[in-house]
Scaffold this active site. Sequence first.
Site: not given
Ligand code: AMP
Length: 274
Positions: A32-33
């Site tokens: 996702g990231h």
């Molecule tokens: P985090 O590291 O969880 O703070 O996420 C960093 C970024 O990655 C944020 O914009 C999240 O929304 C995005 N993100 C996390 N999981 C996913 C996913 N499964 N698909 C798309 N973007 C994601």
Amino acid sequence: MQIIHKISELNALLKLQDNIGFVPTMGALHAGHIALAQVARKKNKCVVVSIFVNPTQFGPNEDFTRYPRTLEADCEALTHVDIDYVFAPSVEEMYPTPSEVMIQFPRLASVLCGRSRPTHFQGVGLIVTKLFNIVNPTIAYFGQKDFQQTVIIKRLVQELNFNVKIEVCPTIREVDGLALSSRNRYLNIQERGIAPVLFRSLQIVQEKAKKEKNVRVLVEYGKEFLSQIPEINLDYFEILNAYDLSEIELLDAPAVCAAAIYLGPVRLIDNILI
Ligand code: AMP
């Protein structure tokens, strides 16, 4: 790709850049990231990915100390996307003194995840503000997975006149529908088997919403579906206006159906647009 730990060093490197794509993360990177970094790479001359587990967005009983920290593997994954800079500051670098500034979202942060995480979004608002000021991005990329966060950040940018465009990218999922999350690694085998029902509950509501427009009926339908699985503790299941997260009675404008569940100690969130 360079890994930068100091704000002053990043400032010096970015000074002459006129087009910066920025992806803020807390690390423990998954597909996702990486998808966000790939979109940023395609559309910008210079790409910065930040990796910072932000203490101010964790509540006192949340998993700040246990949150996975995998900087080496994260940097390895990012070299394949050909980004320019990884910004990985220490907590002391980002918060040299206890913060005296608070950014609050009285209404937007009082719904959905804000109910069970009352200080989460003020921490997000503060760190995103600091990162935007440090990186000065042209476009910043966020995942739809954290839908409430995207609404709040768009509002922050609008109200505080940040000169940055916010782009929201689709949620990346496992083949069984489970949204990728850094916290999925804490699910045991049984919980991992159950977890896809969260997305399934959103899908069946989205499907039913093609004919049924009464929000209360749709929410009950989704809750009823999830209540059949005894291992699931429901945090919330709601349908709100997708632009401002206000309550709605009928589906007569774009809406978001969002849910959060506990599976054992793990809290999972997901959402779908209807
Ligand atoms: P985090 O590291 O969880 O703070 O996420 C960093 C970024 O990655 C944020 O914009 C999240 O929304 C995005 N993100 C996390 N999981 C996913 C996913 N499964 N698909 C798309 N973007 C994601």
